[in-house]
Design a protein around this motif. Structure first.
Motif, PDB file in Angstrom:
ATOM      1  N   SER A   1      -2.881  -5.648 -12.613  1.00 23.43           N
ATOM      2  CA  SER A   1      -3.141  -5.738 -11.266  1.00 23.43           C
ATOM      3  C   SER A   1      -3.101  -7.204 -10.963  1.00 23.43           C
ATOM      4  CB  SER A   1      -4.592  -5.213 -10.900  1.00 23.43           C
ATOM      5  OG  SER A   1      -5.695  -5.822 -11.703  1.00 23.43           O
ATOM      6  N   THR A   2      -2.379  -7.538  -9.812  1.00 23.25           N
ATOM      7  CA  THR A   2      -2.272  -9.153  -9.402  1.00 23.25           C
ATOM      8  C   THR A   2      -2.415  -9.156  -7.965  1.00 23.25           C
ATOM      9  OG1 THR A   2       0.099  -8.773  -9.255  1.00 23.25           O
ATOM     10  CG2 THR A   2      -0.518  -9.617 -11.260  1.00 23.25           C
TER      11      THR A   2
ATOM     12  N   SER B   1      -1.886  -3.773  -6.841  1.00 26.35           N
ATOM     13  CA  SER B   1      -0.813  -4.643  -6.787  1.00 26.35           C
ATOM     14  C   SER B   1       0.232  -4.037  -5.558  1.00 26.35           C
ATOM     15  CB  SER B   1      -0.034  -4.856  -8.211  1.00 26.35           C
ATOM     16  OG  SER B   1      -0.535  -5.077  -9.079  1.00 26.35           O
TER      17      SER B   1
END
Lengths: 255, 303
Positions: free
Chosen positions: B156-157, B193
């Motif tokens: 996840s970013t 994301s």
């Protein structure tokens, strides 16, 4: 040519909230990324504050949660972790507390942190059997003076110029501190005889006796060292405490 | 180990993790899990929590391992690091894996260590050729030392690197193809994301090599706002799985057939029954799609 961002540039900004987000780090559609980058900063700091709270619950209760969290931020800035094993983090906390002016009036606090570190070491220490009263009885009396013992991996001796053991125990169990004279020096013993970590206060001289044995001394020499420190050293009582606590693993010294 | 031989892929030691729901193991839940009449499919632990020598953590995990299949999930290898991997840490992971013989071992496409400092988060990597070959050599090294295949999890970013030249799904596919590692598809990470970077989660899943997925993660996320006041999601693991993530999950399972599915809940941890309810929800979806020939579906998905 796009700006590239190295791990060094990323972490320099991560560790310093005053620094701008590195060029080359963006949101979608080249959106700004200051608040987005702050999420990483917050994750790092929040996770480490939680970890320190888990390691030092008594320190946290003694200074209060909000104060502890602010103090933890300063500690983390000065002592970032060097390992992903967070249960080994916080080793510098006793020294940090000893020089942290706002807690100077709580002179026992560094020793509380030392006890909490010893407690956690004991919690994660290797599983070994304990040298028991039966083991001691099996040793021929003629050899008792020369007896040497291998410490149990969980065993830690605590020596404090304050009532740190009593304050620690009362704080962790939620009991009142009002009956405790914080200036009364105390020795303690941390062990893990069965499944759970234990801490007990030691009678005068016993800490020297046990620490000498842990350091490899013969029983007779350990007793003599304790007697020199405290003339009325009670050897049978110290041996009873040692056996009850499961402070040692077996006869002989591990090489 | 380019194109890992089948022997690596199948020499996974311990009891296989079944295509059922599992839960992230928390010390407070151990007793309840062991005595529950609902037998959860498997448990997953963070490897780093069991890298001490002994004591209560190992006693609890030993009891779990005697009764349930196990998955070991590393959070500290820092596979995406610019520097080399920490050999000491790989050796610690090997010790945990050798001791508990888990059915699955996984790590993250992320980094957390630089210059001997540990940053205690899963930091994003740039998707460029240099990083791709470095991550591949790191994974090959880990698989060689462990003597088994690992699974790599999609991140996840919250930000992206301007220097990225490869899509995340291509980057992950190429890693799996080159190293022979399997994939752990975190569908909450996909949703987080996708929201944060303004793309469609379904489009991402279309591009993702679903045939290589051996485990799925599901978790809760928290809403926040970015610099422009737009919605951004935090991968918080502190609440139930979002309905839209359940929807994506069902879409994936309908396509792949049943796959071991983990419910993660790491902050504000609830009582066991709350976590169990999430696991049972995943079980229901898996049951609906059981009894079909998942292997042919997975081959088709791989196609």
């Amino acid at each position: 040519m796009q700006t590239t961002v190295s791990n060094r540039e990323f972490t320099a900004a991560l560790s310093d909230p005053e620094k701008a987000t590195p060029e080359g780090i963006r949101g979608p559609d080249r959106k700004k990324s200051a608040k987005r980058f702050d999420i990483y900063r917050n994750n790092v700091i929040y996770g480490l504050i939680e970890a320190l709270g888990d390691i030092f619950p008594a320190v946290e209760r003694l200074v209060g949660e909000n104060f502890f969290r602010d103090m933890a931020r300063l500690y983390i800035r000065a002592n970032p972790p060097d390992s992903p094993l967070l249960f080994r983090y916080g080793k510098a906390m006793p020294d940090f507390l000893a020089t942290f002016e706002p807690v100077a009036h709580l002179s026992y606090l560094p020793d509380i942190a030392r006890i909490e570190l010893a407690w956690l070491d004991a919690f994660h220490a290797a599983d070994r059997s304990c040298f028991s009263a039966a083991d001691l009885a099996a040793a021929p009396e003629s050899q008792l003076d020369d007896l040497r013992l291998t410490p149990h991996p969980a065993t830690r001796v605590i020596r404090s110029r304050s009532a740190a053991v009593s304050i620690f125990s009362a704080t962790r169990s939620g009991a009142s501190l009002s009956e405790i004279d914080p200036t009364a020096p105390e020795d303690g013993l941390v062990t893990r005889p069965g499944h759970d970590v234990q801490i007990r206060r030691l009678p005068p001289g016993a800490a020297t006796f046990l620490q000498s044995l842990i350091d490899g001394a013969r029983l007779a020499d350990a007793a003599e060292a304790a007697g020199l420190e405290y003339a009325e050293f009670d050897l049978p009582a110290a041996i009873r405490a040692m056996l009850e606590a499961g402070a040692f693993n077996k006869r002989g010294q591990e090489t | 180990m380019p194109n890992a031989p089948r022997s690596i892929q199948s020499s996974n030691g311990g009891a296989a993790v079944p295509p059922r729901a599992g839960a992230g193991l928390k010390p407070a839940h151990v007793e309840a899990i062991l005595s529950d009449s609902y037998r959860i499919g498997f448990l997953e632990v963070h490897a780093e929590n069991y890298m001490g020598d002994g004591g209560p953590p190992h006693r609890a995990l030993g009891a779990i391992r005697d009764n349930f299949p196990l998955s070991v999930h590393g959070v500290g290898l820092s596979i995406g690091s610019e520097g080399g991997l920490d050999g000491t840490h790989i050796a610690r992971l090997k010790k945990v894996v050798d001791r508990y013989e888990p059915g699955l071992v996984s790590e993250h496409l992320a980094w957390s260590t630089h210059d001997n400092s540990y940053y205690n988060d899963l930091l994003p990597v740039p998707y460029d050729e240099a990083t791709l070959s470095r991550v591949c050599s790191h994974i090959e090294h880990v698989q060689e030392v462990l003597g088994r295949q690992i699974l790599l999890e999609n991140p996840s970013t919250y930000v992206r690197y301007e220097q990225s030249t490869i899509s995340e799904t291509d980057f992950i596919r190429q890693i799996a193809v080159r190293t022979g590692c399997g994939l752990l598809l975190d569908i909450n990470n996909v949703f987080v994301s996708a929201t944060n970077h303004h793309y469609e989660p379904l489009a991402y899943l279309e591009d993702f090599p679903l045939g290589m997925v051996q485990e799925i993660h599901l978790a809760g996320h928290a809403p926040d706002v970015d610099d422009e006041g737009d919605l951004i999601l935090i991968d918080s693991h502190d609440r139930p799985v979002d309905d839209r993530v359940w929807g994506l999950y069902e879409t994936v399972i309908a396509r792949t057939g049943p796959i071991p599915t983990l419910i993660e809940w790491d902050t504000d941890i609830p009582e066991w029954p709350v976590l169990r309810k999430e696991a049972m929800m995943a079980d229901r979806i898996l049951d609906v799609h059981a009894g079909t020939d998942s292997s042919s579906r997975r081959r088709a998905a791989l196609g």
